[in-house]
Design an enzyme around this catalytic site. Structure first.
Site, PDB file in Angstrom:
ATOM      1  N   ASN A  88       0.847  -1.193   0.000  1.00 42.27           N
ATOM      2  CA  ASN A  88       0.000   0.000   0.000  1.00 42.27           C
ATOM      3  C   ASN A  88       0.884   1.245   0.000  1.00 42.27           C
ATOM      4  O   ASN A  88       1.814   1.340   0.808  1.00 42.27           O
ATOM      5  CB  ASN A  88      -0.889   0.020   1.246  1.00 42.27           C
ATOM      6  N   HIS A 101       6.569  -1.678   3.536  1.00 42.54           N
ATOM      7  CA  HIS A 101       6.410  -3.085   3.908  1.00 42.54           C
ATOM      8  C   HIS A 101       5.516  -3.780   2.892  1.00 42.54           C
ATOM      9  O   HIS A 101       4.602  -3.178   2.337  1.00 42.54           O
ATOM     10  CB  HIS A 101       5.817  -3.221   5.316  1.00 42.54           C
TER      11      HIS A 101
END
Ligand code: AMP
Ligand code: ZN
Length: 115
Positions: A88, A101
């Site tokens: 994201n 991440h």
């Protein structure tokens, strides 16, 4: 290292996590609020806020995160059933922690397009 960053604190062992993989470039740990039976975060040791901040020199690191996710998926028997890796970028896309991440999600079906 960013002193206000939750994932940097986990990387520095100042905060606990259920770590499932560690190497010189990244760690992977269980997501605290799992959205699937397998929900692991693959996190580079280097503090990069998001994909908006990466440079050409980070190409190998980004590839490494995907390779680690694929290895973990294999280990958990997800290769056949399928799994999803998600990164994201930005609040509008659901990023809440600004240390890059990769999510590894598996163990259930997934819809397309994602919500
Ligand atoms: P994102 O919304 O893409 O930035 O993903 C952040 C993820 O970090 C979410 O799925 C959270 O559930 C997860 N998370 C937040 N705090 C922790 C923590 N202390 N340990 C493990 N995962 C966490
Ligand atoms: Zn950080």
């Amino acid at each position: 290292m960013s002193k206000d960053c939750l994932f940097c604190r986990i990387l520095n062992k100042e905060m606990e996590s259920k770590t499932v993989h560690e190497d010189e470039r990244c760690i992977a740990f269980e997501d605290i609020n799992p959205q699937a039976p397998t929900h692991i975060l693959v996190v580079p040791r280097q503090h990069i806020a998001s994909l908006n901040e990466v440079a050409a020199q980070d190409a190998a690191l980004l590839g490494h995160l995907q390779l680690v996710a694929a290895q973990l998926a294999q280990q958990r028997g997800l290769a056949e059933s399928g799994y999803r890796t998600v990164l994201n970028t930005g609040r509008g896309a659901g990023q809440s922690i600004f240390h890059l991440h990769l999510h590894l999600l598996g163990g259930r079906g997934f819809r397309w397009p994602p919500g």
